[in-house]
Design a protein around this motif. Structure first.
Motif, PDB file in Angstrom:
ATOM      1  N   ARG A 162      -0.355   4.176  -2.429  1.00 34.48           N
ATOM      2  CA  ARG A 162      -1.327   4.332  -1.312  1.00 34.48           C
ATOM      3  C   ARG A 162      -1.266   5.507  -0.466  1.00 34.48           C
ATOM      4  N   PRO A 204      -4.739   3.589   4.386  1.00 37.88           N
ATOM      5  CA  PRO A 204      -4.191   2.311   4.059  1.00 37.88           C
ATOM      6  C   PRO A 204      -3.687   1.347   4.591  1.00 37.88           C
ATOM      7  N   ASN A 263       0.800  -1.367  -0.576  1.00 37.76           N
ATOM      8  CA  ASN A 263      -0.002  -0.159  -0.135  1.00 37.76           C
ATOM      9  C   ASN A 263       1.270   1.254   0.202  1.00 37.76           C
ATOM     10  N   SER A 317     -11.520   7.523   6.010  1.00 34.02           N
ATOM     11  CA  SER A 317     -11.621   6.619   6.842  1.00 34.02           C
ATOM     12  C   SER A 317     -11.523   4.743   5.866  1.00 34.02           C
ATOM     13  N   GLU A 318     -11.275   5.853   5.016  1.00 34.22           N
ATOM     14  CA  GLU A 318     -10.748   4.368   4.390  1.00 34.22           C
ATOM     15  C   GLU A 318      -8.977   4.360   4.340  1.00 34.22           C
ATOM     16  N   TYR A 349      -3.092   8.768  -0.355  1.00 33.67           N
ATOM     17  CA  TYR A 349      -4.152   9.291   1.118  1.00 33.67           C
ATOM     18  C   TYR A 349      -3.283  10.433   1.700  1.00 33.67           C
ATOM     19  N   ALA A 401     -13.599  10.835   4.143  1.00 35.79           N
ATOM     20  CA  ALA A 401     -12.365   9.742   3.208  1.00 35.79           C
ATOM     21  C   ALA A 401     -11.912   9.462   4.209  1.00 35.79           C
TER      22      ALA A 401
END
Length: 118
Positions: free
Chosen positions: A18, A99, A15, A96-97, A22, A94
């Motif tokens: 990602r 990685p 990740n 809360s998502e 983030y 957002a």
């Protein structure tokens, strides 16, 4: 004197990109609300300790890297006001998502006692 929020997390190596995306999206919100600087540092040399270490502190698995991050604020009052605004900002919904597993994050606020150069 500045004020520092520090964070240590375990992020799956898969990740990495990602996580960078983030962090890039959300770190700007901290800057918008008064932070001076935000640093996200991917573990490169994180040795195992005899009693404790960064990896154990966040229960990092074999396929995870330790990320050490901090937010520098001009002072604690700016930090308190800024963090309140950050937490109420709808863009943070957002977040809360993540990685990474946020339950294994360790964090705290710190008053610098030595800062060089000054």
């Amino acid at each position: 004197m500045s004020y520092i929020d520090g964070f240590v997390i375990a992020v799956p190596n898969a990740n990495r990109e990602r996580f960078i995306g983030y962090a890039g999206a959300f770190d700007n919100i901290f800057l918008e609300f008064g932070a001076i600087r935000v640093m996200e540092c991917w573990g490169d040399s994180v040795p195992d300790g005899k009693l404790t270490d960064f990896r154990r502190a966040v229960q990092a698995k074999e396929d995870e890297a330790v990320v050490f991050s901090w937010i520098e604020w001009p002072d604690k009052a700016t930090r308190d006001a800024g963090m309140e605004k950050v937490m109420k900002d709808p863009r943070m919904d957002a977040a809360s998502e993540m990685p990474f597993d946020g339950k294994r994050m360790i964090f705290g606020g710190f008053v610098p006692v030595v800062s060089l150069p000054e």
